[in-house]
Design a protein around this motif. Structure first.
Motif, PDB file in Angstrom:
ATOM      1  N   ILE B 380       0.843  -1.300   0.037  1.00 15.64           N
ATOM      2  CA  ILE B 380       0.048   0.076   0.128  1.00 15.64           C
ATOM      3  C   ILE B 380       0.790   1.115   0.048  1.00 15.64           C
ATOM      4  O   ILE B 380       0.621   2.193  -0.699  1.00 15.64           O
ATOM      5  N   GLY B 381       1.903   1.207   0.938  1.00 16.44           N
ATOM      6  CA  GLY B 381       2.755   2.297   0.807  1.00 16.44           C
ATOM      7  C   GLY B 381       3.558   2.632  -0.543  1.00 16.44           C
ATOM      8  O   GLY B 381       3.604   3.884  -0.877  1.00 16.44           O
ATOM      9  N   GLY B 382       3.782   1.580  -1.120  1.00 14.96           N
ATOM     10  CA  GLY B 382       4.557   1.713  -2.522  1.00 14.96           C
ATOM     11  C   GLY B 382       3.435   2.434  -3.335  1.00 14.96           C
ATOM     12  O   GLY B 382       3.722   3.184  -4.493  1.00 14.96           O
ATOM     13  N   LEU B 383       2.257   1.919  -3.469  1.00 12.00           N
ATOM     14  CA  LEU B 383       1.140   2.243  -4.485  1.00 12.00           C
ATOM     15  C   LEU B 383       0.948   4.009  -3.982  1.00 12.00           C
ATOM     16  O   LEU B 383       0.808   4.632  -5.009  1.00 12.00           O
ATOM     17  N   THR B 384       0.848   4.126  -2.767  1.00 12.41           N
ATOM     18  CA  THR B 384       0.736   5.588  -2.450  1.00 12.41           C
ATOM     19  C   THR B 384       1.861   6.528  -2.932  1.00 12.41           C
ATOM     20  O   THR B 384       1.786   7.600  -3.199  1.00 12.41           O
ATOM     21  N   GLY B 385       3.028   5.505  -2.885  1.00 18.95           N
ATOM     22  CA  GLY B 385       4.189   6.322  -3.265  1.00 18.95           C
ATOM     23  C   GLY B 385       4.267   6.642  -4.813  1.00 18.95           C
ATOM     24  O   GLY B 385       4.654   7.988  -5.337  1.00 18.95           O
ATOM     25  N   VAL B 386       3.915   5.840  -5.490  1.00 18.02           N
ATOM     26  CA  VAL B 386       3.391   6.249  -7.073  1.00 18.02           C
ATOM     27  C   VAL B 386       2.682   7.281  -7.219  1.00 18.02           C
ATOM     28  O   VAL B 386       2.849   8.113  -7.976  1.00 18.02           O
ATOM     29  N   MET B 387       1.590   7.481  -6.577  1.00 23.37           N
ATOM     30  CA  MET B 387       0.644   8.534  -6.337  1.00 23.37           C
ATOM     31  C   MET B 387       1.194   9.821  -6.084  1.00 23.37           C
ATOM     32  O   MET B 387       0.922  10.638  -7.091  1.00 23.37           O
ATOM     33  N   VAL B 388       2.046   9.841  -5.159  1.00 24.15           N
ATOM     34  CA  VAL B 388       2.826  11.202  -4.954  1.00 24.15           C
ATOM     35  C   VAL B 388       3.924  11.312  -5.640  1.00 24.15           C
ATOM     36  O   VAL B 388       4.312  12.459  -5.826  1.00 24.15           O
TER      37      VAL B 388
END
Lengths: 121, 851, 329
Positions: B380-388
């Motif tokens: 999840i953290g990695g996916l929100t990382g792509v978002m930001v």
């Protein structure tokens, strides 16, 4: 020269750093050139209708990509040749080629923006 | 040096029966100190345990700060904490977690496990790790104590100026951070040097690079990342402290400085920092998953690529922390693109772990549970990382609770979950008893559920408009229930950690020599029978999972049938091997317990901490104590070829001492030079950056620059200094045997080189002063004098090292064969001269060319 | 038991979100910038959720499925396909898409936007309306009024430390950095009052540095602007008149009220403070009571803010001051 020094000079391990250094140099060059051009308002000067920053970045990318392809190619060739050598040599060549490929992708992606975005916003 | 290839595995290196007193002599050499003398321990097992325990205490302390903050934020307009206290707490929570917990704990696990995992007896510089630990403990405790005096830093863990400069933070709060954390960074770098040399040069024979345990690969990349990233924040710290103490305007816009200079320097460190924290955890997961699934790691080579690729690309992301600063969109996009590229190596690791689990059969014991938790949360953290990483989205999410959610998902998910997995997994290595499965499941459940309840809502809180770092918020904005839920989650996490602590109290019984054994049936070497001396004999490795593929290995190692089954010189020793192929090269004599690292650390801590409260004379005394202690400890090193070459078994004889490019101390010095080079490079960047943004304070076309005679003279003096050292090096070679004249020439050259180095610096300073430049006048003045200040630090160190080398020569402890001390001094000398020359070129050549 | 626990741990918070009725501000845009960002956000959330579910299922499959069925997951080819090929394809597409949006946002320029300068102060917002030459025609504080549908150009700077201007309903944020002027271009699509807050830690009262952007239809905006440009009306009853006298005696060092001798510039311009939605940068609602409370005890409401508590005024004096300030509409 001591045995260890001879070993390290002929060892393929130092070539692991070539791909990363090319990527770092390319990145530094495009970022610095863009930043300087925008800070000093010289970004509009161009050639054949294409801005200087765009030209520089594309040129830098072509140079970096060429250097990386050479690095990767040599590493693949040496890796195939090293099949009969002790295992770590072939492994290091594989890693050199693999890292080179990864940073080549990074270089290409880092160049895409210049085709889409205005230089100094 | 005679290094021959190892014999075939059919005949083991050391025949039985072993001499009767061999084991006893080995144990005697490795006898640990007891009672209060534990302060003198240098064995990596002890230092590793001290380190991990201390880091975990800081984790609890910073966690308690978080609980207090969550109480304050549970309801709007709360008065539980006032703004001053809250601002100190959130700053300390971040700072302690990042600098006193996260990096130290992953480094500590490496200190503890790596030698055993590599088949070494200890790390190559045991006293250095001891020093690093004590400096960290003393410094960390005093730093944390600033909270109890209301004096803790309160500018956020990234300490952005101008808020943290002298005008808006006149108190000592910011100085605690700058000086306190500054020297703890030195600990991290010391550890990194040790890990690099340890992994590359102290492996068991046969453990070639392609058989290196994947965790060791992760730690190798981790250590190199520290070498390249930490110097930037060390420089930034120096600059801000100089601005605060002496008003050198690096970050003050009116005088040509720039607040963004800090951000560039800080985040150039700060982004790799988070991968520095993550990669060791990924390495641990890469060991735990195969063991839990009882099958070798799938796609080992791809994971090595992933580790190296992540480490490398992470250096190209730093501006993604600055997307909202107004930097042109094209520049931002380079970093957005690189931020996306870095997710590919992480993805590789993910799927390699899934493939490994699919290949075997995962036993769902507590370590596996925490690993599964890690996978979910870090994903999840990695996916929100792509978002930001997407610039327009980041313009909404930046500096809001969305980022707080993201960073905790990647850091807590990416490191703390693997850490708990590691505790449950490696406890049998350290303790007579395993930890409890039942309590472990409870701990996992509470922490996993608690974590998601606390942090998932924060994604929404951020999108709902709540910025970071706010001590309270108004009612009716839609943030109330989200915050309350987060607070409940935080306490659930605390409950889970409490259960873990209960488990440890009830079940953990520290005893490395009688540990619970290889309960997980793992394949790597740290699970061999262990004494204080690590392994009884150093094995010959033919596989990545030696305990799985080499039957009878444990028994044979324990019986002393492999290399170096005892102590050849009567002292502590380990085997130095070649970097690529792990062929034995020489025997490294290691130090035993001693007081000097502890007192050196105390002196260093005293120096930095007393300076923070402006007690200059006591601080200088502390500094002198530190230097004296370090010289005392160094005096016992560099023993020279004090013993005949040693038979380590298998027909292999190795020397006990080596100098030159093959020696471990040369490698350590070269690594230190990389650190120094990055430090200098950051300063060169600062010069060029300030010139880019504030050309108005730069001398125009040569006006105000000292006349060319100054830099030319300084350059000549520097070059002569290097020449003198080179001459001394040649003279030293002639002293082998009787060469008395050689000794004299060495001493004269050293004595000449010293003042030349000092004079070069003096000439440059004088020239600038004569030209009317002052460091407080503008950012140009500040950065020019900073280049001299940095050079001055090297000159000071070289004065000490040069003097020390002279002393060794005078005492007959330096000659052509016994020259490691000289070589280290020589390497640093040539570096300092090169640095000085480049600085002169920059300061005197650049404005004349581009002004 | 374990897979259920895992699923519960992840889904429970999601269900919680479902319980919340209003969309968060970022996903409920009222300006063109925020609109484009919200679109990207939905794509990112959708894609992220799909990827999470797929990968979680793969992991669950790898752990729990019968051994025979997982053969295809074991090969390094799977790692290459899922870990290299798929991310390259997906991220390339995402990169091109998001760069295109970035390009659009960067290129949006209008010939004659409304120009407003906002300066971050500790801990309030100085707002100045500019004419075409960049001269100030009007100064106010903590509130920015703009016409709907017209491009507005905000010149952002700071008087002291780093701040950041963020009004999520209309646009992404932009920092205020000493020595620089950062320009934020935005357009409001619908009339309304939009809350913003400082988004870069700026010290003790960073938490209480909010503002509002009020977007109104063109004619309404013109009326507002015209009214704001007028000096303060003279007080017509004794109470506010006493208030004005007190103000000039005690407050003029720091504050300006056009039409009176008070021309201080350290604090916010109060010429039309009575017409504002809040006091103290979003800290208090605007009425006579809160005015009095703020004057007498600002250090209790917003500790360390730059205005001292004037607790020496009598109750009567406070009422007079508050009445007068309330009347400044």
């Amino acid at each position: 020269m001591s045995a260890a020094a001879t070993e390290s000079a002929s060892s393929p391990a130092w070539r692991l750093w070539v791909g990363p250094l090319i990527w770092a140099a390319h990145f530094l060059a495009i970022y610095a050139f863009t930043a300087l051009s925008c800070a000093r308002n010289v970004a509009t000067v161009g050639w054949l209708g294409v801005g200087s920053v765009t030209l520089f970045i594309v040129a830098a990318t072509l140079a970096a990509a060429a250097a990386l392809l050479v690095t990767i190619g040599l590493a693949i060739r040496d890796g195939i040749r090293a099949r009969t050598s002790p295992a770590p040599t072939a492994f290091v060549h594989w890693l050199t080629a693999a890292i080179g490929s990864l940073v080549l992708l990074a270089v290409v992606w880092e160049t895409l923006p210049v085709l889409v975005l205005p230089v100094c916003g | 040096m005679t290094a021959t290839s190892p014999p075939s595995p059919t005949s083991l290196p050391s025949p039985l029966p072993r001499p009767a007193d061999e084991l006893a002599r080995l144990e005697a050499a490795w006898t640990p100190p007891t009672g209060w003398k534990l302060l003198t321990a240098v064995n990596n097992t002890y230092i590793g345990i001290f380190y991990i325990a201390t880091a975990f205490v800081f984790f609890i302390a910073a966690g308690i700060l978080a609980l207090l903050m969550r109480i304050q934020l549970a309801v709007p307009e709360n008065t539980f904490l006032d703004q001053g206290t809250y601002n100190q707490m959130f700053t300390m929570h971040g700072t302690v977690m990042m600098f006193l917990f996260a990096v130290p704990v992953v480094e500590a696990i490496g200190v503890l496990l790596l030698p055993n995992m590599l088949g070494a007896r200890d790390l190559p510089f045991p006293r250095l790790s001891a020093y690093a630990f004590w400096a960290y403990l003393i410094g960390g405790v005093v730093f944390f104590g600033s909270l109890f005096f209301g004096n803790a830093p309160d500018g956020g863990w990234f300490m952005n100026p101008p808020l943290t400069s002298y005008r808006y933070s006149p108190g000592a709060n910011a100085d605690w951070w700058l000086l306190g954390i500054g020297f703890i960074e030195i600990s991290a770098i010391a550890g990194a040097i040790e890990i690099i040399v340890g992994i590359l040069r102290t492996r068991a024979p046969g453990m070639s690079l392609d058989k290196l345990p994947i965790y060791a690969w992760a730690m190798l990349v981790f250590a190199f990342m520290i070498v390249f990233a930490f110097p930037a924040v060390i420089l930034a710290t120096m600059l801000l402290e100089l601005e605060r103490a002496f008003h050198w305007p690096f970050f003050i816009a009116e005088l040509g400085g720039d607040a963004l200079l800090w951000q560039h320097l800080f985040w150039f460190f700060g982004h790799p920092e988070v991968y520095i924290i993550f990669l060791p955890a990924a390495g641990m997961v890469s060991l735990i998953v195969p063991t839990m699934a009882q099958t070798p790691l799938v796609a080992y080579r791809l994971i090595v690529l992933a580790l190296a690729g992540t480490g490398l690309l992470s250096f190209g992301l730093w501006v993604h922390h600055m997307f909202a600063t107004g930097i042109p969109p094209l520049s931002l996009s380079f970093f957005a693109a690189a931020s996306m590229a870095v997710t590919i190596p992480s993805g590789i690791q993910f799927f390699a772990w899934i493939a490994t689990m699919a290949t075997g059969r995962v036993q769902l014991k507590t370590p596996a549970l925490f690993v599964l938790g890690f996978l979910a949360v870090f994903l999840i953290g990695g996916l929100t990382g792509v978002m930001v990483a997407v610039v327009p989205f980041d313009w909404q999410a930046h500096d809001t609770y969305f980022i707080v959610a993201h960073l905790h998902y990647v850091l807590f998910g990416g490191m703390v979950f693997p850490l708990f997995a590691a505790f449950y997994y490696w406890t049998p290595f350290l303790s007579r008893q395993q930890l409890s499965e039942r309590l472990g499941r409870w701990a996992f459940g509470l922490i996993f559920v608690g974590f998601n309840v606390a942090f998932f809502p924060m994604h929404i809180t951020g999108l709902a408009g709540m910025p970071r770092r706010v001590y309270t918020y108004s009612a009716g904005l839609g943030w109330d229930s989200l915050n309350l839920v987060s607070t409940v989650g935080a306490f659930l996490i605390a409950a889970g950690v409490a259960v873990f602590l209960v488990d440890v109290a009830r079940n953990f019984r520290l005893d490395v020599t009688n540990n619970a054994g290889n309960v997980w049936r793992a394949g790597t070497l740290e699970w061999l029978p262990t004494g204080n001396y690590s392994v009884r004999s150093i094995p010959l490795i033919t596989s990545r999972e030696p305990l799985w593929d080499q039957p009878g290995l444990a028994a044979d190692v324990e019986a002393g049938r492999y290399y170096l089954p005892g102590t050849a010189t009567g002292r502590r020793e380990t085997l130095l091997t070649s970097a690529l192929d792990a062929k034995p090269q020489y025997l490294l004599q290691l130090p035993g317990p001693g007081w000097t690292p502890f007192f050196a650390a105390a002196g260093t801590a005293a120096f930095f901490l007393l300076l923070t409260v402006k007690l200059v004379v006591p601080a200088l005394i502390g500094g002198v104590v530190a230097i004296v202690m370090m010289l005392w400890w160094m005096w016992g090193s560099d023993p020279g070829p004090n013993h005949a070459p040693v038979d380590i078994g298998g027909g292999i004889t190795v020397p006990v001492y080596v100098t030159g490019p093959a020696s471990h101390s040369w490698w350590a010095m070269v690594t230190l030079l990389l650190v120094s080079g990055m430090l200098f490079g950051s300063l060169v960047f600062s010069y060029l950056y300030l010139w880019t943004v504030s050309p108005r304070v730069w001398p125009a076309g040569g006006a105000g620059i000292p006349a060319p005679v100054y830099p030319l003279l300084a350059a000549a003096l520097l070059a002569l200094s290097s020449a003198a050292i080179a001459y001394a090096s040649r003279a030293l070679r002639t002293t082998v045997g009787t060469g008395h004249r050689g000794h004299t020439m060495v001493r004269i050259s050293l004595l000449a080189a010293l003042p030349l180095l000092v004079a070069a610096l003096g000439v440059e300073l004088y020239g600038q002063w004569q030209a009317g430049l002052r460091p407080t006048a503008s950012s140009y003045g500040a950065v020019v004098y900073m280049l001299s200040a940095l050079q001055g630090q090297f000159v000071l160190v070289l004065l000490i090292m040069g003097g020390y080398t002279l002393a060794r020569s005078w005492c007959g402890l330096l000659d052509g064969q016994r020259r490691a001390t000289f070589d280290n001094t020589m390497l640093l000398w040539h570096y300092a001269v090169a640095q000085g020359l480049v600085a002169l070129l920059l300061v005197h050549g650049f404005p004349r060319t581009f002004g | 038991m374990k897979p259920h626990l895992l699923l519960a741990g992840v889904l429970a918070p999601l269900l919680l979100i479902g319980a919340c009725s209003d969309l968060p501000l970022v996903l409920d845009p009222h300006g063109s910038n925020a609109q484009q960002t919200a679109r990207i956000a939905w794509v990112l959330f959708g894609g992220g959720t799909i990827i999470f579910v797929l990968v979680a299922m793969l992991a669950a499959f790898a752990v729990f499925a019968p051994v025979a069925g997982r053969a295809w997951l074991r090969h390094p080819r799977f790692v290459v396909g899922a870990g290299i090929v798929f991310p390259i394809v997906a991220l390339s597409a995402l990169l091109v898409y998001t760069l295109a949006v970035s390009g659009e946002l960067a290129r949006s320029r209008v010939a004659a936007p409304l120009r407003i300068a906002v300066t971050g102060e500790m801990w309030w917002w100085r707002v100045r309306y500019l004419d075409a030459r960049g001269e100030t025609v009007l100064e106010t504080a903590n509130e920015v009024h703009i016409p709907v549908g017209q491009a507005v150009e905000l010149s952002l700077d700071t008087a002291d430390v780093l701040h950041s201007f963020w009004v999520p309903s209309l646009s992404g944020k932009l920092d205020m950095i000493p020595g620089r002027v950062n320009v934020l271009r935005l357009t409001a699509d619908t009339p309304g009052t939009y809350r913003g807050q400082c988004a870069e830690f700026c010290g003790a009262q960073h938490a209480k540095m909010a503002f509002h952007v009020v977007a109104s239809a063109g004619p309404d905006f013109d009326l507002w602007l015209a009214a704001q440009r007028m000096p303060a009306a003279a007080p017509r009853t004794p109470d506010p008149e006493q208030g004005m006298t007190l103000f000039i005696a005690h407050c003029a060092t720091c504050h300006t009220v056009r039409g009176t001798p008070a021309v201080g510039r350290l604090g916010p311009d109060l010429t039309h403070v009575g017409s504002r939605l809040t006091l103290a940068a979003g800290t208090l609602p605007n009425n006579a009571g809160t005015f009095a409370g703020w004057i007498a005890g600002s250090q209790h409401i917003k500790p360390e803010n730059r205005m001292p508590s004037f607790d020496h005024f009598s109750g009567e004096q406070l009422v007079a001051l508050a009445t007068w300030l309330e009347s400044l509409r």
